[in-house]
Motif scaffolding. Structure first.
Motif: not given
Length: 63
Positions: A9-16
């Motif tokens: 999800r978008k949050i996974d990209i943000t966390r990375a």
């Protein structure tokens, strides 16, 4: 054909991106390749964008 659903999800990209930035690396771009998130540093982006012609033009430029 149906579009394949993303495994993240978008949050996974943000966390990375935040994790890379917290490590002191400037983020140049983010790529999605075969279901994995690839974060490319800004330094790598700047050096990879030059080609042999650009290098030759810089070294042979007249002032």
């Amino acid at each position: 054909m149906k579009a394949q659903r993303s495994t993240f999800r978008k949050i996974d990209i943000t966390r990375a991106v935040q994790a890379v930035a917290a490590g002191g690396v400037t983020v140049g771009r983010v790529e999605i390749e075969n279901g994995k998130i690839v974060v490319v540093s800004a330094e790598e982006t700047a050096t990879s964008s030059t080609n042999p012609l650009d290098n030759w033009l810089k070294s042979n430029a007249r002032n």
